[in-house]
Each structure stands twice: as C-alpha cells, then as structure tokens.
Scaffold this motif. Structure first.
Motif, PDB file in Angstrom:
ATOM      1  N   CYS A 109       0.853  -1.184   0.000  1.00  0.00           N
ATOM      2  CA  CYS A 109       0.000   0.000   0.000  1.00  0.00           C
ATOM      3  C   CYS A 109       0.888   1.232   0.000  1.00  0.00           C
ATOM      4  O   CYS A 109       2.048   1.189   0.430  1.00  0.00           O
ATOM      5  CB  CYS A 109      -0.983   0.012   1.155  1.00  0.00           C
ATOM      6  N   ALA A 110       0.330   2.310  -0.508  1.00  0.00           N
ATOM      7  CA  ALA A 110       1.088   3.534  -0.670  1.00  0.00           C
ATOM      8  C   ALA A 110       0.138   4.721  -0.594  1.00  0.00           C
ATOM      9  O   ALA A 110      -1.074   4.569  -0.783  1.00  0.00           O
ATOM     10  CB  ALA A 110       1.829   3.533  -2.000  1.00  0.00           C
ATOM     11  N   THR A 111       0.692   5.895  -0.360  1.00  0.00           N
ATOM     12  CA  THR A 111      -0.131   7.087  -0.274  1.00  0.00           C
ATOM     13  C   THR A 111       0.551   8.274  -0.936  1.00  0.00           C
ATOM     14  O   THR A 111       1.798   8.327  -1.023  1.00  0.00           O
ATOM     15  CB  THR A 111      -0.481   7.413   1.188  1.00  0.00           C
ATOM     16  N   LYS A 112      -0.249   9.193  -1.420  1.00  0.00           N
ATOM     17  CA  LYS A 112       0.246  10.415  -2.035  1.00  0.00           C
ATOM     18  C   LYS A 112      -0.798  11.499  -1.862  1.00  0.00           C
ATOM     19  O   LYS A 112      -1.972  11.210  -1.599  1.00  0.00           O
ATOM     20  CB  LYS A 112       0.520  10.219  -3.536  1.00  0.00           C
ATOM     21  N   GLY A 113      -0.405  12.729  -2.016  1.00  0.00           N
ATOM     22  CA  GLY A 113      -1.358  13.825  -2.049  1.00  0.00           C
ATOM     23  C   GLY A 113      -1.824  14.070  -3.465  1.00  0.00           C
ATOM     24  O   GLY A 113      -1.346  13.443  -4.416  1.00  0.00           O
ATOM     25  N   GLY A 114      -2.768  14.999  -3.624  1.00  0.00           N
ATOM     26  CA  GLY A 114      -3.205  15.371  -4.955  1.00  0.00           C
ATOM     27  C   GLY A 114      -4.133  14.354  -5.580  1.00  0.00           C
ATOM     28  O   GLY A 114      -4.911  13.688  -4.896  1.00  0.00           O
TER      29      GLY A 114
END
Length: 121
Positions: free
Chosen positions: A94-99
């Motif tokens: 799993c991973a996360t980012k903004g935008g």
C-alpha cells in the motif's frame, strides 16, 4: 512522517479470497490518495487499485474481483480480493500520495513493507 503497515496476506487456492489491510499513522489527510500495488518476482511493481474522495480506480486485471475501501475512523484501507488466480501471486504494497490519483508507483510518497499473497492452482 507517514507510516503504513500491511497485513492479511497468505496462501490460498485459486478461487479463494483474502482481505488485505493497510493501517496508516502519522500525517494522513482526508484527501490523500491510498493505493495498492503488487510486484511479482522478476517483474515491475504494478498498479492494482486506488481510492480518494473523488473516485476509485482499478487495474483491468482485477476489475470485478477486487474491491478497495477505506475507513477514516481507524485510518485503514482494505483490499478485498475474490476469485483469486495464480497470476495474482505477488507482494502487495500500500502507498499514499497527495493530490490526484495515479497508477504510477513513482508518484507515491510513502510505502508499506508489503505482504505476500500466494495463489496456488
């Protein structure tokens, strides 16, 4: 700093189901994108699914079989995997980012350590 911890991987026979969980801590915002990727031995890390307030997206190979969901009460994102196939065997991250959402691993800022999923014929 954001920390992501995956769990729920394992070994199943083809046609079986698993539910992966990814618990987040640290600076996770309501609008952040949460994504699942997978990497099989000798292959690149591939997009599986993502979710954020504007939508949910899936790779064609998992549409109709996998479901991504998210709870904000405990900062967890799930990946429900049904009708698993041997070609789903991989380490799932799993991973996360903004935008906005993205299917490219290079766009994501924080990653978990991964959990192994093995599907036997």
């Amino acid at each position: 700093q954001v920390q992501l911890v995956e769990s729920g991987g394992g070994s199943v026979q083809a046609g079986g189901s698993l539910r992966l969980s990814c618990t987040t801590s640290g600076r996770t915002l309501f609008g952040d994108v949460m994504g699942w990727f997978r990497q099989a031995p000798g292959k690149e890390r591939d997009f599986v699914a993502s979710t954020y307030p504007r939508g949910t997206f899936y790779a064609d190979s998992v549409k109709g079989r996998f479901t991504i969901s998210r709870t904000y009460t405990n900062n967890t994102v799930y990946l429900r995997m049904n009708n698993l196939k041997p070609e789903d065997t991989a380490i799932y991250y799993c991973a996360t980012k903004g935008g906005s959402s993205s299917a490219f691993s290079k766009d994501y800022d924080y990653w978990g350590q991964g959990t192994q999923v093995t599907v036997s014929p």
